[in-house]
Structures are given as C-alpha cells and as structure tokens.
Design a protein around this motif. Structure first.
Motif, mmCIF file in Angstrom:
data_model
loop_
_atom_site.group_PDB
_atom_site.id
_atom_site.type_symbol
_atom_site.label_atom_id
_atom_site.label_comp_id
_atom_site.label_asym_id
_atom_site.label_seq_id
_atom_site.Cartn_x
_atom_site.Cartn_y
_atom_site.Cartn_z
ATOM 1 N N VAL A 176 0.663 -2.561 -0.525
ATOM 2 C CA VAL A 176 0.224 -2.573 -1.930
ATOM 3 C C VAL A 176 0.597 -3.916 -2.563
ATOM 4 O O VAL A 176 1.771 -4.306 -2.543
ATOM 5 C CB VAL A 176 0.885 -1.415 -2.715
ATOM 6 C CG1 VAL A 176 0.501 -1.480 -4.194
ATOM 7 C CG2 VAL A 176 0.503 -0.072 -2.115
ATOM 8 N N GLY A 177 -0.384 -4.617 -3.117
ATOM 9 C CA GLY A 177 -0.136 -5.901 -3.775
ATOM 10 C C GLY A 177 -0.165 -5.781 -5.283
ATOM 11 O O GLY A 177 -0.325 -4.682 -5.832
ATOM 12 N N GLY A 178 -0.029 -6.915 -5.967
ATOM 13 C CA GLY A 178 -0.059 -6.925 -7.425
ATOM 14 C C GLY A 178 0.046 -8.348 -7.920
ATOM 15 O O GLY A 178 0.295 -9.277 -7.137
ATOM 16 N N ALA A 201 5.075 4.231 -3.165
ATOM 17 C CA ALA A 201 6.058 5.267 -2.823
ATOM 18 C C ALA A 201 5.349 6.552 -2.398
ATOM 19 O O ALA A 201 5.726 7.199 -1.416
ATOM 20 C CB ALA A 201 6.974 5.528 -4.015
ATOM 21 N N GLU A 202 4.306 6.896 -3.128
ATOM 22 C CA GLU A 202 3.556 8.123 -2.838
ATOM 23 C C GLU A 202 2.895 8.066 -1.465
ATOM 24 O O GLU A 202 2.844 9.050 -0.746
ATOM 25 C CB GLU A 202 2.483 8.267 -3.917
ATOM 26 C CG GLU A 202 1.940 9.654 -4.108
ATOM 27 C CD GLU A 202 0.919 9.608 -5.239
ATOM 28 O OE1 GLU A 202 1.357 9.419 -6.385
ATOM 29 O OE2 GLU A 202 -0.295 9.717 -4.962
ATOM 30 N N LEU A 205 3.965 3.252 1.658
ATOM 31 C CA LEU A 205 3.544 1.901 2.042
ATOM 32 C C LEU A 205 4.511 0.841 1.506
ATOM 33 O O LEU A 205 5.160 1.049 0.485
ATOM 34 C CB LEU A 205 2.143 1.622 1.475
ATOM 35 C CG LEU A 205 1.004 2.478 2.012
ATOM 36 C CD1 LEU A 205 -0.284 2.158 1.264
ATOM 37 C CD2 LEU A 205 0.823 2.271 3.514
ATOM 38 N N PRO A 206 4.564 -0.310 2.169
ATOM 39 C CA PRO A 206 5.337 -1.425 1.612
ATOM 40 C C PRO A 206 4.622 -2.037 0.405
ATOM 41 O O PRO A 206 3.432 -1.799 0.199
ATOM 42 C CB PRO A 206 5.377 -2.446 2.764
ATOM 43 C CG PRO A 206 4.791 -1.795 3.956
ATOM 44 C CD PRO A 206 3.955 -0.652 3.465
ATOM 45 N N VAL A 207 5.378 -2.832 -0.362
ATOM 46 C CA VAL A 207 4.840 -3.539 -1.525
ATOM 47 C C VAL A 207 5.036 -5.035 -1.307
ATOM 48 O O VAL A 207 6.088 -5.457 -0.824
ATOM 49 C CB VAL A 207 5.607 -3.130 -2.811
ATOM 50 C CG1 VAL A 207 5.157 -3.955 -4.015
ATOM 51 C CG2 VAL A 207 5.452 -1.641 -3.082
ATOM 52 N N ASP A 208 4.028 -5.828 -1.638
ATOM 53 C CA ASP A 208 4.192 -7.290 -1.621
ATOM 54 C C ASP A 208 3.376 -7.864 -2.772
ATOM 55 O O ASP A 208 2.148 -7.901 -2.718
ATOM 56 C CB ASP A 208 3.731 -7.870 -0.277
ATOM 57 C CG ASP A 208 4.118 -9.341 -0.136
ATOM 58 O OD1 ASP A 208 4.315 -10.013 -1.177
ATOM 59 O OD2 ASP A 208 4.211 -9.819 1.007
ATOM 60 N N THR A 229 12.086 -0.832 -7.369
ATOM 61 C CA THR A 229 12.427 -0.709 -5.946
ATOM 62 C C THR A 229 13.652 0.179 -5.779
ATOM 63 O O THR A 229 13.677 1.091 -4.942
ATOM 64 C CB THR A 229 12.706 -2.109 -5.351
ATOM 65 O OG1 THR A 229 11.538 -2.903 -5.511
ATOM 66 C CG2 THR A 229 13.063 -2.020 -3.879
ATOM 67 N N GLN A 230 14.653 -0.093 -6.599
ATOM 68 C CA GLN A 230 15.896 0.675 -6.507
ATOM 69 C C GLN A 230 15.669 2.123 -6.956
ATOM 70 O O GLN A 230 16.104 3.065 -6.299
ATOM 71 C CB GLN A 230 16.960 0.009 -7.377
ATOM 72 C CG GLN A 230 18.368 0.333 -6.917
ATOM 73 C CD GLN A 230 19.347 -0.750 -7.333
ATOM 74 O OE1 GLN A 230 19.132 -1.444 -8.323
ATOM 75 N NE2 GLN A 230 20.426 -0.889 -6.590
#
Ligand code: FE2
Length: 424
Positions: A176-178, A201-202, A205-208, A229-230
């Motif tokens: 997932v990007g942004g 989270a659902e 997947l990782p986030v970048d 993230t935390q």
C-alpha cells in the motif's frame, strides 16, 4: 556428490576468502578450499562476492520514457509531475511492458535482482498495474519484483484514487502506497496516512509511502506514519520514502521524532540521486541539499536503505540501474565518508534493502537462495569507488549474466602497458 556450480577464490564483504558451492537453486556450502568438485567451476582471483543488489524504491511504469512526449526542461519535481500527467494519457499496455522488461534486463546485467516499484493507480484504466503484473510474472524466475499501489495525484486529491487503490490491491498489488504531502491540506494528508495504514492492516500488507518529499519543514507526516504503525502493530512492515522535509526541520523536533520512528519500527528509504537534484529548488544561496538525516537515523537504529527512484523518466534524465551509483551519491551527499560509513552504504544497497523488501532466504550461507554477484573489486568500498564491473550474476542457481574484465591498453611514450584493473 557433485555440486552443480562452484565459484572459487572469491572474497565476502567482510574480507573472508571463500569458495561457494551450489546445488539446484540453493547455496550448499560457503567455505575456503571446498574439496568436492562441481559440474561447472569458475575462479575469480579474490574478487568480491555479494548478495544481489536490491532497489526498494523505483517507478517502473515511467522508466525509459524520457522524451515522451517531451523532456523535463526545468528538471523540477512539479514539471516532472505535469509531464507524467501528459505521458499517462498516451501510455499503452505494450509500451509500459516493453520498457519495464528492458529495464529488468539492465537490472540483471547490474546484479540488481530485487526491485520494489511504485505503480500509479490514478489512471482509471489501471493499465500500468496490468502491464507490470505481467512483467512481475515473467521475470519471477530470476528477479523479485514488488508492486506498490501509488496514488501519484493524491489519495483524496485525485477523485477516483481511493476506488482505484482498492481495485489495484484486489488485483494482487503487493504494497500500500501513499503521498500525504501532496494532498490538499495537512489534515487530508494526515487522514490519508490513517486510512491507508488501516487498509494495509486489514489486508495484511506492507506500507511504503512517499512521505514529506518537500523542503517544507512543517511537513511532518512521518510522525503520524510512525504513530499509526505503532497503533496498528505494523512495525517492520512500514516504510517512509524520501522524508526530505526532515533536512530542514528544527533540531529540537527531530530529537523527539527519530526515537519515535525507531520505536515504531518504521524503515526509511532515501533516494540521493533524485533528492539532490530536486530539493532546494526554491532556495537561492545557500542551497539546501534536501536529503533526509541518514547518519542520524542510523545512529538511532532505524533501518535505512538507498533507492534509485527514477531512470530516464519525467523526473530524471540519467541513471543506469546501477545501485553502486546510488551508494556513491549517497556517500557524498550524506557525507558518510568514514570507512565504516562507506561500508554501511554498501549494505544500504544490499542487505538493508533486502530487509525493507522482506526478501526471504537472502544471504550468503548454506540453505539460502543461490543468488549472488561477483564484482571486479577487492571489497565493498572498492566496488562503490569503481562502480565495479559485474563479472558474473547468479540468480536461483543459474548464471544470468557474465562479463569479461575491462582491459585498457595505454600507448604512452616508452611505457606500453595494459591496465588490467584498478582494484585496491
Ligand atoms: Fe518515488
């Protein structure tokens, strides 16, 4: 038993002399003087062997498109984004795929065997997503390609980006990007971080995210990315890319921010080739470098990697898929010139980037994937200094690229010599 492949007389990045034996797709042994023979053996006179180069930040949907429909005259980020908007309208599935495959060939020749690429999801056709999914399948025997769903024009700012992001993830895009700093307001940027982390989270997947890629010290979305993230327990699976605003932030604020990023387990990617050309464009003199605070983040135990970002595209008119170019620029711009720091910069284009991409079985040890690169260099720093030739590239037990040593014949008065190599 006979091994399938053997490379003899190579040097590991820590300076240890060794041989490496391969059976099938795995490393069978890493030790000096292996007695058992192999079907194919190559000897390298003490050249450096390394795990493959890894690029965790790239834009493969735009690469090798330079000049279509025109070049970026100013070299600025904003003209690049405008130019990408023009190019996007005339992209075809075939052209994106052909350029991406050509770039993957370049990558293999450079020992670059894992790439995380962002792919713009603001085009309703999702044409680049489809094309790069095909490329991902085709190169998978020898190159790990990860796709990030990237809302280039803003997750909220672009009308259909949210819907298209979900469609892209449903099609199997990996990350997932942004781009929170590009949303209409600071508040929308902040909310985009919350919503995108929730989606990740659902779906597990990782986030970048492209995060704070601006010289504005008030762009502080990395703080909220660390917070989410935390909160969601995503530590180790979230990356903030660029973070250039940190260069210009107040030192007091940064002294609180860096421990927060470390605590949250957020990784960071800095893209020195791009950031040194694009940041500081509003400055007269002195001009800011604009690179994020790499040595300081490393001191806080944050995982930091170097990324390529662009090659011959609307934003950058240079590049050659060589991660040693990236490390070389990183050393200079971040002033990481001590022996230990330069060695670290080599890790930041190999092992550290592998951690960011969560690559499995990456390493030079028995049982790991038989993927490695032999360079015409005496060690990691020497490799960066020379941007050394890649003499052999092995991926999953197969030789995928080979190159002869570069010889230069000098013809000087009374000194006819051949310079074999510049290794030190
Ligand atoms: Fe980027």
């Amino acid at each position: 038993m006979v091994f399938d492949l053997m490379v003899r007389d190579v040097k590991l990045p820590d300076g240890t002399d060794t041989d490496i034996a391969i059976t099938g797709t795995k490393i069978a042994a890493v030790e000096p003087g292996i007695k058992t023979e192999a079907k194919n053996t190559f000897s390298f006179e003490g050249c450096l062997v390394t795990t493959p180069f890894v690029d965790p930040h790239f834009h493969m949907d735009a690469t090798l498109s330079q000049g279509i429909p025109r070049v970026n005259e100013s070299g600025t980020l904003l003209e690049g984004i405008a130019l990408w908007g023009e190019l996007k309208k005339i992209l075809t599935h075939e052209a994106v795929k052909q350029r991406a495959l050509e770039y993957c060939d370049w990558a293999v020749s450079m020992g670059l065997l894992a790439i995380r690429t962002h792919v713009d999801v603001c085009d309703d056709r999702l044409l680049a997503v489809e094309a790069l999914k095909e490329v991902q399948r085709e190169v998978s025997p020898y190159l790990d390609l990860q796709l990030v769903a990237f809302p280039q024009d803003g997750f909220y700012r672009s009308r259909k980006a949210k819907k298209n992001m979900i469609r892209a993830l449903d099609k199997g895009v990996d990350v997932v990007g942004g781009i929170p700093h590009f949303e209409r307001t600071m508040d929308e940027g902040r909310r985009s971080v919350t919503e995108l982390c929730g989606i990740a989270a659902e779906r597990g997947l990782p986030v970048d995210m492209h995060c704070d890629e601006t010289d504005d010290p008030n762009s502080r979305h990395i703080e909220h990315l660390a917070y989410e993230t935390q909160k969601l327990g995503l530590g180790g699976r979230v990356t903030g890319s660029h973070l250039t605003s940190m260069h210009s932030m107040d030192n007091c604020y940064v002294s609180k921010l860096l421990p927060l990023i470390a605590e949250a387990g957020v990784s960071v990617i800095s893209n020195p080739l791009i950031n040194i050309t694009i940041q500081g464009r509003h400055d007269t003199y002195p001009k800011r470098r604009g690179l994020t605070r790499v040595p300081e983040m490393l001191d806080h135990g944050i995982c930091v990697g170097w990324g390529q970002d662009c090659v011959l595209d609307p934003w950058y008119s240079l590049g050659s898929a060589d991660m040693l170019d990236v490390a070389y620029m990183g050393i200079h711009v971040a002033q990481m010139t001590s022996p230990a720091e330069m060695h670290k910069c080599f890790e930041m284009v190999t092992t550290e980037n592998a951690k960011i991409m969560e690559l499995e079985d990456y390493g030079l040890a028995p049982g790991k994937r038989a993927s490695f690169v032999i360079l015409d260099a005496a060690g990691p720093v020497d490799a960066i200094r020379l941007r050394a030739d890649r003499l052999m590239v092995v991926s999953n037990g197969k030789i995928v690229a080979k190159r002869e040593k570069t010889l230069t014949k000098l013809d000087l008065p009374d000194r006819p010599i051949t310079v074999e190599r510049k290794r030190k």
